[in-house]
Design a protein around this motif. Sequence first.
Motif, PDB file in Angstrom:
ATOM      1  N   LYS A 170       0.795  -1.193   0.030  1.00 24.31           N
ATOM      2  CA  LYS A 170      -0.007  -0.044   0.028  1.00 24.31           C
ATOM      3  C   LYS A 170       1.139   1.279  -0.132  1.00 24.31           C
ATOM      4  N   GLU A 186      -6.315  -0.541   3.218  1.00 20.49           N
ATOM      5  CA  GLU A 186      -5.727  -1.747   3.170  1.00 20.49           C
ATOM      6  C   GLU A 186      -6.654  -2.815   2.519  1.00 20.49           C
ATOM      7  N   ASN A 223     -16.122  -0.004   7.173  1.00 26.22           N
ATOM      8  CA  ASN A 223     -15.190  -0.204   5.990  1.00 26.22           C
ATOM      9  C   ASN A 223     -16.029  -0.757   4.894  1.00 26.22           C
ATOM     10  N   LYS A 275      -7.736   0.572  10.831  1.00 25.41           N
ATOM     11  CA  LYS A 275      -7.314   0.660   9.685  1.00 25.41           C
ATOM     12  C   LYS A 275      -8.630   0.691   8.393  1.00 25.41           C
ATOM     13  N   LYS A 276      -8.296   1.677   7.579  1.00 23.68           N
ATOM     14  CA  LYS A 276      -9.295   1.556   6.513  1.00 23.68           C
ATOM     15  C   LYS A 276      -9.255   0.426   5.698  1.00 23.68           C
ATOM     16  N   VAL A 277     -10.134  -0.226   5.492  1.00 21.97           N
ATOM     17  CA  VAL A 277      -9.912  -1.712   4.807  1.00 21.97           C
ATOM     18  C   VAL A 277     -11.322  -1.913   3.859  1.00 21.97           C
ATOM     19  N   GLU A 318      -8.177  -2.338  14.367  1.00 17.07           N
ATOM     20  CA  GLU A 318      -7.092  -1.528  14.544  1.00 17.07           C
ATOM     21  C   GLU A 318      -7.494  -0.268  14.280  1.00 17.07           C
ATOM     22  N   ALA A 370      -7.670  -6.141  11.571  1.00 11.93           N
ATOM     23  CA  ALA A 370      -7.341  -5.024  10.831  1.00 11.93           C
ATOM     24  C   ALA A 370      -8.279  -3.564  11.125  1.00 11.93           C
TER      25      ALA A 370
END
Length: 626
Positions: free
Chosen positions: A154, A486, A556, A522-524, A520, A517
């Motif tokens: 990424k 991600e 997400n 994160k953008k998933v 946490e 993920a």
Amino acid sequence: MISVLKEYKKRKIKYNLLFKKQEKYIGNLSNLRLATFVLGLMILIIMYILRRHFIFDFIVLVMIILFCYLTYLHKKMERKKNYLNVLYEINKTSIKRLEGEWKTFQDIGEDFIDKNHNYSYDLDVFGKGSLFQWINTAHTHIGRQKLKQILTEKPENKQNIYDRQSAVVELGQKIYFRQRLEAEGKVICNDKQNPQELFLWMKQRSNYILKNKVIWILRILSVVTTITTLTLLVKILYYVLSVFFGTYKSAPKIFYIIPYYIPIFFILIQCIILRMKKEDRMKNLIIAEKYNCSIKAYKNMLTHIEKRKFKSKYIINLCKELYNNGQNASKQIDVFSKICESIANRRNMLYFILNPILMIEYYWTISIEKWKIQSGNNFEKWINIIAELEALCSIAVIKYDNPNWSMPKIIDGPSKIIAKNMGHPLLREKRVCNNLKLEETYPVMLITGSNMSGKSTFMRTIGINIVLAYAGAPVCAEQFYCTIMEMYSCMRINDNLGQSISSFYAEILKIKSIVEASKEGKKVLSLLDEIFKGTNSRDRHIGAITLVNQLNRTGNLGVISTHDLELGEMAKHKDSKIKNYHFSEYYRENKIYFDYKLKNGISSTRNAVYLMKLAGIKIGEINEDE
């Protein structure tokens, strides 16, 4: 695309004609060398018979010089012929790429296949029929590694993507630069050779060899040995020539001042010195010989890069790193390349004769160490610049070959993917394009549909275009907007007998990484094909509902395909952010057809029974008691 194809065909014809001309020149040159040798030999015989010794010696000297020059010219023309052949092959390959024959390309990136990677295995980034096989024009080991890195990691931020985009747009139009850089990389003897050993060696120092006293002693000793040995050789040569011409005379008295045992004594001393710390010196010589071909190619590639002017700030900043102490990288590596070339040519009888006299081995080692002190710390940086440009040129091929594809826009804020007429870049004439809108309002897309209707291909289309967007490449769409996320996929799951892992448990582990993920922060973006297909229908249904609800809560993006039509009922819930889509088929004259167009809502058709009948299974004859 037609004009692009014409350009490749024109260049292919051009290099083929030049190659044939070069072959003709080389043939003529070979004939000239033979004629020179035969004519010179005849004149020598005549002069010897006439006893014109002075003319005989002069002709021998002229023949040697002329023959050496013609040999040099022949090698130079052979190198040019090889380059023309490589450029011809590159354009031939480019035509195959445009005409859809790229699956025959040998480099499929098999060494980069990683079944545990977040998405590369599912999206066919590497392997047979992969994105890597389609675009790769990098031939150095580190260039291939750099392309792999760009396709699987990424980007740090959107500026990083835009920097690559600017470089790709410029390199796309520089077809000669790209093809010549590829040609230089292609001539490397061993393109799979990992240069990490070379990089580490560049940073190592053999301080003992550079101590002033050692160099001073070696120089005096080798000079004395050389002078004394020359006197002995002159005496021997004088005797041989005088016997040959029948005019025997002793050599002048000056050559008898130094007795014959003096040079022999000094040669023996130098042989002893050559045995000292031999392993350290041999390590230097072996590595220099091992990477000689690669270093020569690196030098040629850097020379080609330095000759070009660029407008992209990203490439300009890269090229600024190619200067050190007022010298450009290619000239510095050229010095080192010549040392390596001479070391690589040492395996002959002349070397074993001259080394004890001239201490060649020591002087090579001294030259290497001096070069490493001056330029060794920058070597890895220079090669990484080559790798970066090789990778960017591979991506630029997409831009040049597909001028109608769009450069994606990278947006900030909540996760989002918006695409207009998006298709799979590797499908060509079989490609069917669809629109996509996946954003905060409805972050989860649930796709239903019958077998072979296009669900998995559509998900791979989304994923592979995201890979291209993050790499700085154009995407196969009219318009494309996305955020940096991600990306995780769970599509191609197999048993792992070596680790005693079933396909169902392997799927659970993949989904676990997606959930973690998300937790946490994160953008998933998750691409899930037929989730929990390795268990019974009841457990699959319960697990799928739980997972979809969890993804729904995180905010997400998720694209999920399923045969479980009941999952579509979740979209009817009041707070649901799930939206249903489907692919369908139609029947005509007892045949099944698919339009591969994405439609709103839940699928209303099923084709499993029909496909069973096509396979010869007589559904009506199945005994239900069994």
